[in-house]
Design a protein around this motif. Structure first.
Motif, mmCIF file in Angstrom:
data_model
loop_
_atom_site.group_PDB
_atom_site.id
_atom_site.type_symbol
_atom_site.label_atom_id
_atom_site.label_comp_id
_atom_site.label_asym_id
_atom_site.label_seq_id
_atom_site.Cartn_x
_atom_site.Cartn_y
_atom_site.Cartn_z
ATOM 1 N N SER A 204 -2.477 10.873 33.773
ATOM 2 C CA SER A 204 -3.480 9.878 34.144
ATOM 3 C C SER A 204 -3.913 10.137 35.579
ATOM 4 O O SER A 204 -3.106 10.560 36.410
ATOM 5 N N PRO A 207 -1.927 6.786 37.523
ATOM 6 C CA PRO A 207 -0.754 6.262 36.814
ATOM 7 C C PRO A 207 -0.092 5.082 37.513
ATOM 8 O O PRO A 207 0.530 4.241 36.863
ATOM 9 N N THR A 287 -8.426 14.854 32.129
ATOM 10 C CA THR A 287 -7.352 13.872 32.308
ATOM 11 C C THR A 287 -7.878 12.450 32.191
ATOM 12 O O THR A 287 -8.905 12.100 32.773
ATOM 13 N N SER A 288 -7.160 11.629 31.456
ATOM 14 C CA SER A 288 -7.535 10.230 31.280
ATOM 15 C C SER A 288 -7.608 9.523 32.634
ATOM 16 O O SER A 288 -6.786 9.767 33.518
ATOM 17 N N PRO A 292 -2.264 6.785 30.280
ATOM 18 C CA PRO A 292 -1.696 8.146 30.217
ATOM 19 C C PRO A 292 -1.861 8.770 28.840
ATOM 20 O O PRO A 292 -1.572 8.154 27.817
#
Length: 300
Positions: A204, A207, A287-288, A292
């Motif tokens: 993430s 995160p 990537t998000s 995650p």
């Protein structure tokens, strides 16, 4: 206050939230005079801790909480395990985040206040918003602490799930912050041309923020298992609108982080700072942003 006109929860929330905004106004007064933002986050964490203590022990109500006999202080009203856990987790989070942000503010300052700390009126708005944040974020904790022990149901599946979510979210936030701090030390002066993409940051782009939102969803789930019992009680313990308002706690935190002051500001700053770094744009695409996920990152 006349108990016939106020619910039990309402009678506890009023002085608790008054203390919250009292801390904000005091912090603003000192910080405005010194023209500094360094105490802002410290005041926020202090508010969480003090408000949690007040809602749990209610020191203004000497008949139901404390009594002094000679030199011995006796707790006359025992608290429910749910209240102790909800309060303990809130204090642990506030102490951790407050010390983390205060230490960062001492070292690097806070750019959010560069254009407002010299203008008391505009500066006050930030402090009042922090008061609202403290009030709404931990509202389920204050409310469950306000419910008498005798009304609380035994700990059950909902409590265990909520606590597990809180532990997971807190661990995510602490580990993510540690990994970023370690990365900052390693890259040193290259920070402005670098970005972290390892550890939890490979799952993430934010995160730490995901962890914070998750822990507050867990806290709400844990605390709210007592609300139904309070609403069903024949005594005026809690009003229906209060239980409905409490659900906005994790929603408010998530909205604030993902749409207002957290992720949007950092995303814009990173896009500006790393606009010429091709690897960053690949990372961002693969990537998000928040939740995650295991991405399929290009190795080209």
């Amino acid at each position: 206050m006349n108990p016939s006109y106020f619910s039990t929860v309402g009678m506890v929330l009023a002085p608790t939230l008054l203390a919250d905004f009292g801390i904000q106004v005091t912090g603003w007064s000192i910080s405005s005079f010194l023209q500094t933002e360094k105490f802002y986050d410290l005041a926020g964490s202090t508010s969480f801790i003090l408000c949690t203590f007040l809602s749990l022990y209610k020191p203004w109500d000497a008949n139901s909480i404390w009594a002094a006999d000679d030199k011995t202080v006796t707790v006359l009203r025992a608290v429910h395990p749910r209240q102790l856990i909800a309060s303990g987790t809130t204090v642990a989070w506030a102490a951790y985040l407050g010390s983390f942000l205060f230490s960062r503010a001492l070292k690097h300052g806070d750019k959010r206040f560069d254009n407002v700390k010299r203008f008391p009126g505009r500066f006050l708005i930030y402090w009042l918003v922090q008061g609202i944040w403290v009030a709404l974020t931990a509202l389920p904790v204050y409310m469950t602490n306000s419910i008498p022990r005798s009304v609380h149901p035994d700990l059950g599946l909902q409590d265990y799930i909520g606590f597990a979510l809180w532990v997971s979210g807190f661990a995510f936030e602490v580990v993510a912050n540690y990994q970023k701090q370690k990365w900052r030390k390693e890259v040193g002066r290259d920070y402005k041309r670098s970005f972290i993409s390892t550890g939890l940051w490979s799952l993430s782009r934010h995160p730490n923020y995901f962890g914070e939102c998750l822990l507050w969803f867990g806290s709400y789930l844990f605390c709210s298992s007592a609300f139904s019992a309070a609403l069903a009680s024949p005594a005026p313990i809690m009003l229906h609108w209060m239980s409905r308002l409490a659900v906005f706690s994790p929603i408010f935190v998530t909205f604030l982080i993902t749409r207002v002051s957290g992720i949007p500001l950092l995303e814009r700053e990173n896009d500006r700072r790393l606009k010429d770094v091709v690897a960053y744009w690949k990372y961002k695409k693969a990537t998000s942003m928040f939740v995650p996920t295991f991405s399929r990152r290009s190795t080209e």
